[in-house]
Design a protein around this motif. Structure first.
Motif, mmCIF file in Angstrom:
data_model
loop_
_atom_site.group_PDB
_atom_site.id
_atom_site.type_symbol
_atom_site.label_atom_id
_atom_site.label_comp_id
_atom_site.label_asym_id
_atom_site.label_seq_id
_atom_site.Cartn_x
_atom_site.Cartn_y
_atom_site.Cartn_z
ATOM 1 N N LEU A 259 1.416 -1.397 -0.015
ATOM 2 C CA LEU A 259 -0.109 0.320 0.149
ATOM 3 C C LEU A 259 0.603 1.247 0.022
ATOM 4 O O LEU A 259 0.353 2.175 -0.885
ATOM 5 C CB LEU A 259 -0.817 -0.096 1.425
ATOM 6 C CG LEU A 259 -1.750 1.197 1.703
ATOM 7 C CD1 LEU A 259 -2.618 1.236 0.258
ATOM 8 C CD2 LEU A 259 -2.462 0.996 2.827
ATOM 9 N N VAL A 260 1.532 1.192 0.669
ATOM 10 C CA VAL A 260 2.473 2.298 0.890
ATOM 11 C C VAL A 260 3.734 3.043 -0.414
ATOM 12 O O VAL A 260 4.073 3.985 -0.336
ATOM 13 C CB VAL A 260 3.769 2.854 2.584
ATOM 14 C CG1 VAL A 260 2.661 2.644 2.940
ATOM 15 C CG2 VAL A 260 4.794 1.127 2.569
ATOM 16 N N MET A 261 4.101 1.364 -0.737
ATOM 17 C CA MET A 261 4.645 1.629 -2.573
ATOM 18 C C MET A 261 3.761 2.428 -3.407
ATOM 19 O O MET A 261 4.277 3.114 -4.675
ATOM 20 C CB MET A 261 4.941 -0.072 -2.410
ATOM 21 C CG MET A 261 5.845 -0.380 -1.831
ATOM 22 S SD MET A 261 7.631 0.707 -1.236
ATOM 23 C CE MET A 261 9.316 0.388 -2.375
ATOM 24 N N VAL A 262 2.446 1.745 -3.403
ATOM 25 C CA VAL A 262 1.455 2.335 -4.364
ATOM 26 C C VAL A 262 1.404 4.019 -4.132
ATOM 27 O O VAL A 262 0.978 4.589 -5.116
ATOM 28 C CB VAL A 262 0.029 1.860 -4.549
ATOM 29 C CG1 VAL A 262 -1.255 2.540 -5.086
ATOM 30 C CG2 VAL A 262 0.867 0.553 -4.990
ATOM 31 N N PHE B 197 7.535 2.285 5.542
ATOM 32 C CA PHE B 197 8.842 1.237 4.415
ATOM 33 C C PHE B 197 9.641 0.967 5.999
ATOM 34 O O PHE B 197 10.137 -0.364 5.845
ATOM 35 C CB PHE B 197 8.976 1.734 3.835
ATOM 36 C CG PHE B 197 9.826 1.186 2.499
ATOM 37 C CD1 PHE B 197 9.382 -0.145 1.619
ATOM 38 C CD2 PHE B 197 11.376 1.578 2.273
ATOM 39 C CE1 PHE B 197 10.123 -1.065 0.836
ATOM 40 C CE2 PHE B 197 12.314 0.342 1.857
ATOM 41 C CZ PHE B 197 11.334 -0.788 1.195
ATOM 42 N N VAL B 198 10.644 1.944 6.257
ATOM 43 C CA VAL B 198 11.850 1.809 7.150
ATOM 44 C C VAL B 198 11.565 1.218 8.458
ATOM 45 O O VAL B 198 12.679 0.319 8.761
ATOM 46 C CB VAL B 198 12.458 3.431 7.180
ATOM 47 C CG1 VAL B 198 13.920 3.081 8.397
ATOM 48 C CG2 VAL B 198 12.825 4.109 6.373
ATOM 49 N N PHE B 199 10.464 1.402 9.180
ATOM 50 C CA PHE B 199 10.067 0.981 9.946
ATOM 51 C C PHE B 199 9.881 -1.220 9.520
ATOM 52 O O PHE B 199 10.234 -1.505 10.352
ATOM 53 C CB PHE B 199 8.932 1.338 10.486
ATOM 54 C CG PHE B 199 8.491 0.861 12.196
ATOM 55 C CD1 PHE B 199 9.191 1.092 13.153
ATOM 56 C CD2 PHE B 199 7.364 -0.661 12.341
ATOM 57 C CE1 PHE B 199 9.208 0.632 14.278
ATOM 58 C CE2 PHE B 199 6.892 -1.114 13.463
ATOM 59 C CZ PHE B 199 7.332 -0.530 14.617
ATOM 60 N N LEU B 200 9.500 -1.054 8.198
ATOM 61 C CA LEU B 200 8.967 -2.815 8.136
ATOM 62 C C LEU B 200 10.063 -3.147 7.828
ATOM 63 O O LEU B 200 10.017 -4.451 7.734
ATOM 64 C CB LEU B 200 7.632 -2.576 6.604
ATOM 65 C CG LEU B 200 6.186 -1.741 6.866
ATOM 66 C CD1 LEU B 200 5.478 -1.745 6.121
ATOM 67 C CD2 LEU B 200 6.143 -3.267 8.371
ATOM 68 N N SER B 201 11.157 -2.686 6.984
ATOM 69 C CA SER B 201 12.418 -2.779 6.920
ATOM 70 C C SER B 201 12.663 -3.340 8.014
ATOM 71 O O SER B 201 13.343 -4.362 7.827
ATOM 72 C CB SER B 201 12.902 -1.864 6.106
ATOM 73 O OG SER B 201 12.673 -1.511 4.941
ATOM 74 N N THR C 271 17.515 5.518 11.136
ATOM 75 C CA THR C 271 18.086 4.388 11.988
ATOM 76 C C THR C 271 17.279 4.394 12.972
ATOM 77 O O THR C 271 16.928 2.995 13.141
ATOM 78 C CB THR C 271 19.894 4.644 11.991
ATOM 79 O OG1 THR C 271 20.173 5.050 10.971
ATOM 80 C CG2 THR C 271 19.929 3.108 12.633
ATOM 81 N N GLY C 272 16.488 5.316 13.538
ATOM 82 C CA GLY C 272 16.016 4.677 15.238
ATOM 83 C C GLY C 272 14.566 3.893 14.418
ATOM 84 O O GLY C 272 14.349 3.288 15.570
ATOM 85 N N ALA C 273 14.154 4.471 13.714
ATOM 86 C CA ALA C 273 12.985 4.075 12.679
ATOM 87 C C ALA C 273 13.216 2.714 12.840
ATOM 88 O O ALA C 273 12.199 1.628 13.388
ATOM 89 C CB ALA C 273 12.275 4.481 11.900
ATOM 90 N N MET C 274 14.411 2.013 12.173
ATOM 91 C CA MET C 274 13.969 0.704 11.256
ATOM 92 C C MET C 274 15.282 -0.044 13.144
ATOM 93 O O MET C 274 14.414 -1.465 12.858
ATOM 94 C CB MET C 274 15.710 0.623 10.534
ATOM 95 C CG MET C 274 15.666 -0.753 10.731
ATOM 96 S SD MET C 274 17.142 -0.619 8.898
ATOM 97 C CE MET C 274 16.164 -0.216 7.264
#
Length: 395
Positions: A17-20, A65-69, A202-205
């Motif tokens: 969804l976020v990629m779209v 996206f970063v968090f899901l990564s 980086t904190g989010a990841m």
């Protein structure tokens, strides 16, 4: 269907969804008739409701996206030896730095001479993966501690007098924490544009990696959904409170305008460059709540989103080229000539300042771009499922 599979699907649905939605922002950059691509569509003084919403909704993409990564990095690492998992993250991070400089920059500019090198979200993700690889080899607890410090504490720098960005120490601090767009000359004809400060992302990841254990097979699914929902709700409430009272967590306080709509615009216009705590609360809060609610979703929309979410890196790189090739077609179809391919003071070829279309047309082009990418994403998803070449792990 196993519980593990459902968990992976929920992540893929949200990531798709976020990629779209992300493609909408990039399509707007290239095709909207706003004159200068660098103008701010969320400026309360110059925007309108449709334009503001178009930009606001895309704010959710990068942090999610970063968090899901980070979660995906945990899921990938949990069945590996710590050293093996660490080495893979470091190598993948280095690969992403190369991709940002070479493939993404060219997709954005179409300039084969690389006069302008663009460092954005993949740059930040690459460095974040390298740091995650180093920290996770030492201790998963250390990942959590450093993640919490970076995520909640990076805005403490707002209260310090920092060195000027044109000094070595100031430039390093800008690259790591505070840049809103730093330009680094490389000789007389080349320039680096650094738009993403590394360590807040980086904190989010790191926090994403730290909650990855919620997706272990022996973790209670109902407990996981509760944790995701209330974590997201807490982040969202923290944003609302901090923003309303102009407290900690954003470089600039909110401003009241005589026009009520402009006041609302200003309230949600928090800093993405660099990402503030309030920005993370506004975006990751709803994202975690949504992730909690979609674990058991099975419908035509979720199946479509999973196509894009299963191959996010492939989609991300390819979508820039599809958008820019479409731009070239529209450029010549609109009557522009080869002498107008390059615009003075702009690094983006085929994008004159007087080019562009209204937002409804931009939305139609965006949907066309997403539709064009659907079949290639299905093909690559099947290719990855049926092939075992080592390099596929990096895509």
């Amino acid at each position: 269907m196993t519980t593990d599979k459902k968990r992976i699907l929920s992540i893929d649905i949200l990531r798709g969804l976020v990629m779209v939605i992300m493609a909408l922002d990039h399509t707007r950059d290239f095709f909207h008739n706003n004159g200068n691509m660098m103008s701010d569509p969320m400026n309360p003084e110059t925007t309108n409701l449709f334009l503001y919403f178009t930009r606001l909704i895309t704010h959710f993409c990068a942090p999610t996206f970063v968090f899901l990564s980070g979660i995906s990095a945990y899921l990938s690492a949990k069945n590996k030896e710590p050293k093996q998992a660490s080495n893979f993250l470091i190598k993948r991070g280095l690969w992403l730095l190369f991709v940002e400089i070479v493939l993404i920059t060219f997709g954005l500019t179409f300039n084969p001479f690389y006069n302008f090198i663009v460092l954005q979200v993949i740059w930040a993700i690459g460095w974040s993966m390298i740091l995650l690889g180093i920290l996770s080899r030492i201790s998963h607890r250390l990942v959590l501690i450093v993640g919490l410090i970076l995520f909640f504490g990076h805005n403490l720098l707002n209260y310090l007098q920092l060195p000027a960005p044109d000094t070595l120490s100031g430039g390093l601090l800008a690259a790591l924490f505070t840049t809103r767009g730093t330009f680094i000359p490389l000789g007389t004809n080349h320039l680096i544009g650094l738009f993403y400060a590394i360590l807040p992302w980086t904190g989010a990841m790191l926090l994403g990696f730290s909650i990855g254990n919620w997706y272990n097979s022996n973790f209670d699914a109902n407990k996981r959904k509760r944790l995701l929902f209330y974590s997201g709700l807490s982040l969202l409430l923290s944003f609302l409170i901090l923003r309303y009272f102009s407290l900690y967590g954003n470089p600039d306080p909110r401003t009241a305008h005589t026009d009520q709509l402009k006041t609302i615009f200003d309230f949600f216009n928090v800093s993405k460059y660099p990402p503030s705590l309030q920005y993370f609360g506004m975006t990751l809060g709803p994202a975690l709540m949504l992730l909690s609610g979609i674990e058991n979703v099975k419908n035509w929309f979720s199946r479509i989103m999973m196509v894009y979410g299963n191959v996010p890196f492939f989609y991300y790189v390819l979508h820039f080229y599809v958008i820019h090739i479409a731009l070239v077609v529209f450029f010549f179809a609109s009557g522009y000539g080869v002498d107008q391919i390059s615009t003075p003071q702009s690094p983006f070829l085929f994008r004159p300042n007087d080019f562009g279309y209204t937002l409804p047309i931009v939305y139609v082009i965006w949907l066309g771009v997403v539709a064009i990418l659907y079949i290639p994403c299905i093909w690559f998803q099947k290719y990855k499922a049926t092939h075992r070449q080592w390099w596929l792990r990096y895509l």
